[in-house]
Motif scaffolding. Structure first.
Motif, PDB file in Angstrom:
ATOM      1  N   ASN A 245      17.619  -2.496   3.363  1.00 22.62           N
ATOM      2  CA  ASN A 245      16.806  -1.716   2.419  1.00 22.62           C
ATOM      3  C   ASN A 245      15.421  -2.330   2.237  1.00 22.62           C
ATOM      4  O   ASN A 245      14.425  -1.607   2.148  1.00 22.62           O
ATOM      5  N   ILE A 246      15.352  -3.645   2.180  1.00 26.47           N
ATOM      6  CA  ILE A 246      14.053  -4.308   2.046  1.00 26.47           C
ATOM      7  C   ILE A 246      13.206  -4.042   3.287  1.00 26.47           C
ATOM      8  O   ILE A 246      12.007  -3.745   3.177  1.00 26.47           O
ATOM      9  N   LEU A 247      13.813  -4.115   4.459  1.00 29.29           N
ATOM     10  CA  LEU A 247      13.077  -3.807   5.693  1.00 29.29           C
ATOM     11  C   LEU A 247      12.560  -2.373   5.671  1.00 29.29           C
ATOM     12  O   LEU A 247      11.414  -2.102   6.036  1.00 29.29           O
ATOM     13  N   ARG A 248      13.407  -1.457   5.258  1.00 25.97           N
ATOM     14  CA  ARG A 248      13.016  -0.046   5.194  1.00 25.97           C
ATOM     15  C   ARG A 248      11.850   0.143   4.218  1.00 25.97           C
ATOM     16  O   ARG A 248      10.887   0.851   4.509  1.00 25.97           O
ATOM     17  N   ASP A 249      11.917  -0.516   3.066  1.00 27.60           N
ATOM     18  CA  ASP A 249      10.823  -0.433   2.101  1.00 27.60           C
ATOM     19  C   ASP A 249       9.540  -1.019   2.673  1.00 27.60           C
ATOM     20  O   ASP A 249       8.448  -0.471   2.467  1.00 27.60           O
ATOM     21  N   ASN A 250       9.651  -2.122   3.398  1.00 23.06           N
ATOM     22  CA  ASN A 250       8.472  -2.735   4.026  1.00 23.06           C
ATOM     23  C   ASN A 250       7.860  -1.811   5.072  1.00 23.06           C
ATOM     24  O   ASN A 250       6.632  -1.711   5.180  1.00 23.06           O
ATOM     25  N   ILE A 251       8.701  -1.139   5.833  1.00 24.06           N
ATOM     26  CA  ILE A 251       8.207  -0.208   6.861  1.00 24.06           C
ATOM     27  C   ILE A 251       7.486   0.957   6.194  1.00 24.06           C
ATOM     28  O   ILE A 251       6.411   1.368   6.627  1.00 24.06           O
ATOM     29  N   ARG A 252       8.062   1.492   5.117  1.00 24.15           N
ATOM     30  CA  ARG A 252       7.402   2.585   4.390  1.00 24.15           C
ATOM     31  C   ARG A 252       6.071   2.132   3.813  1.00 24.15           C
ATOM     32  O   ARG A 252       5.074   2.852   3.875  1.00 24.15           O
ATOM     33  N   ALA A 253       6.056   0.940   3.240  1.00 27.52           N
ATOM     34  CA  ALA A 253       4.813   0.429   2.652  1.00 27.52           C
ATOM     35  C   ALA A 253       3.755   0.240   3.730  1.00 27.52           C
ATOM     36  O   ALA A 253       2.581   0.565   3.524  1.00 27.52           O
ATOM     37  N   GLU A 254       4.157  -0.256   4.880  1.00 25.82           N
ATOM     38  CA  GLU A 254       3.205  -0.446   5.980  1.00 25.82           C
ATOM     39  C   GLU A 254       2.680   0.899   6.475  1.00 25.82           C
ATOM     40  O   GLU A 254       1.491   1.038   6.768  1.00 25.82           O
ATOM     41  N   ALA A 255       3.554   1.903   6.546  1.00 28.06           N
ATOM     42  CA  ALA A 255       3.108   3.239   6.953  1.00 28.06           C
ATOM     43  C   ALA A 255       2.104   3.801   5.952  1.00 28.06           C
ATOM     44  O   ALA A 255       1.104   4.415   6.345  1.00 28.06           O
ATOM     45  N   ARG A 256       2.361   3.590   4.650  1.00 29.90           N
ATOM     46  CA  ARG A 256       1.403   4.055   3.632  1.00 29.90           C
ATOM     47  C   ARG A 256       0.070   3.332   3.768  1.00 29.90           C
ATOM     48  O   ARG A 256      -0.984   3.942   3.666  1.00 29.90           O
ATOM     49  N   ARG A 257       0.121   2.012   3.986  1.00 30.03           N
ATOM     50  CA  ARG A 257      -1.116   1.249   4.149  1.00 30.03           C
ATOM     51  C   ARG A 257      -1.884   1.723   5.370  1.00 30.03           C
ATOM     52  O   ARG A 257      -3.103   1.912   5.322  1.00 30.03           O
ATOM     53  N   THR A 258      -1.186   1.941   6.477  1.00 35.99           N
ATOM     54  CA  THR A 258      -1.833   2.403   7.699  1.00 35.99           C
ATOM     55  C   THR A 258      -2.470   3.768   7.486  1.00 35.99           C
ATOM     56  O   THR A 258      -3.606   4.007   7.900  1.00 35.99           O
ATOM     57  N   SER A 259      -1.744   4.653   6.822  1.00 36.55           N
ATOM     58  CA  SER A 259      -2.271   5.983   6.537  1.00 36.55           C
ATOM     59  C   SER A 259      -3.491   5.901   5.634  1.00 36.55           C
ATOM     60  O   SER A 259      -4.488   6.600   5.848  1.00 36.55           O
ATOM     61  N   PHE A 260      -3.413   5.051   4.622  1.00 41.09           N
ATOM     62  CA  PHE A 260      -4.529   4.895   3.696  1.00 41.09           C
ATOM     63  C   PHE A 260      -5.754   4.341   4.415  1.00 41.09           C
ATOM     64  O   PHE A 260      -6.867   4.825   4.222  1.00 41.09           O
ATOM     65  N   VAL A 261      -5.557   3.336   5.259  1.00 43.80           N
ATOM     66  CA  VAL A 261      -6.671   2.757   6.015  1.00 43.80           C
ATOM     67  C   VAL A 261      -7.284   3.814   6.921  1.00 43.80           C
ATOM     68  O   VAL A 261      -8.505   3.930   7.031  1.00 43.80           O
ATOM     69  N   ALA A 262      -6.443   4.610   7.586  1.00 45.69           N
ATOM     70  CA  ALA A 262      -6.959   5.671   8.460  1.00 45.69           C
ATOM     71  C   ALA A 262      -7.760   6.688   7.658  1.00 45.69           C
ATOM     72  O   ALA A 262      -8.815   7.156   8.108  1.00 45.69           O
TER      73      ALA A 262
END
Length: 186
Positions: free
Chosen positions: A65-82
């Motif tokens: 679950n922590i890994l999944r949350d980290n992946i989601r957070a990274e996807a949000r950060r990547t989307s935000f940066v884009a």
């Protein structure tokens, strides 16, 4: 009781840390393994009374679950940066013109009643379907579609007061309704 908790946690940590770390490395690599394992055992300490016997499957579920949350957070950060990058890097148009158009559109949006702004933001920026947006505002999907249509019309009228938006609408081939509302018929 606290001594028992500390002893139990130490036994769980000593007995399972290597296997939890190996699991995380196999899923996400060494760069994040230490952090995820640390978070996993922090959760185990906080929820020590809920940790079953044997603890390993539960710990692996927490790590997953922590890994999944980290992946989601990274996807949000990547989307935000884009998204930020798209605001700062001009494609073909002049950046000053794009910023002026965006600013004018935001001013037009700000001039609308709160209910209109909410509908436009839910559908346009949040990407909700009419049924989803209707649930948020507490009305039927049909009622929402009517309100959204009216809100879009009021936004078009408010935007027509800004020449930059009016001219951009014509240049970008917007609908006849937008052209008529902005005073530029095709």
């Amino acid at each position: 009781m606290p001594d028992y908790d500390a002893d139990r946690f130490t036994a769980i940590y000593d007995g399972c840390r290597q296997r939890v770390w190996a699991y995380v490395v196999s899923r996400a690599g060494r760069q994040v393994a230490d952090e995820v394992v640390s978070e996993t055992f922090t959760v185990a300490w906080r929820k020590l009374d809920e940790v079953p016997e044997p603890p390993l499957p539960w710990l692996l579920g927490v790590a997953r679950n922590i890994l999944r949350d980290n992946i989601r957070a990274e996807a949000r950060r990547t989307s935000f940066v884009a998204e930020l990058r798209s605001w700062t890097e001009p494609a073909e148009a002049d950046i000053a013109e794009e910023i002026s158009e965006r600013s004018a559109l935001l001013k037009a949006l700000a001039s609308l009643p709160e209910d209109d702004r909410e509908l436009l933001i839910l559908s346009g920026w949040q990407g909700l379907t009419p049924a989803q947006a209707a649930r948020v505002v507490g009305c039927s999907p049909i009622t929402l579609r009517v309100r959204l249509h009216r809100a879009r019309k009021r936004l078009t009228e408010a935007a027509s007061a800004y020449p930059l938006i009016r001219d951009a609408a014509v240049e970008q081939g917007m609908s006849p309704q937008v052209r008529i509302a902005t005073g530029k018929e095709a």
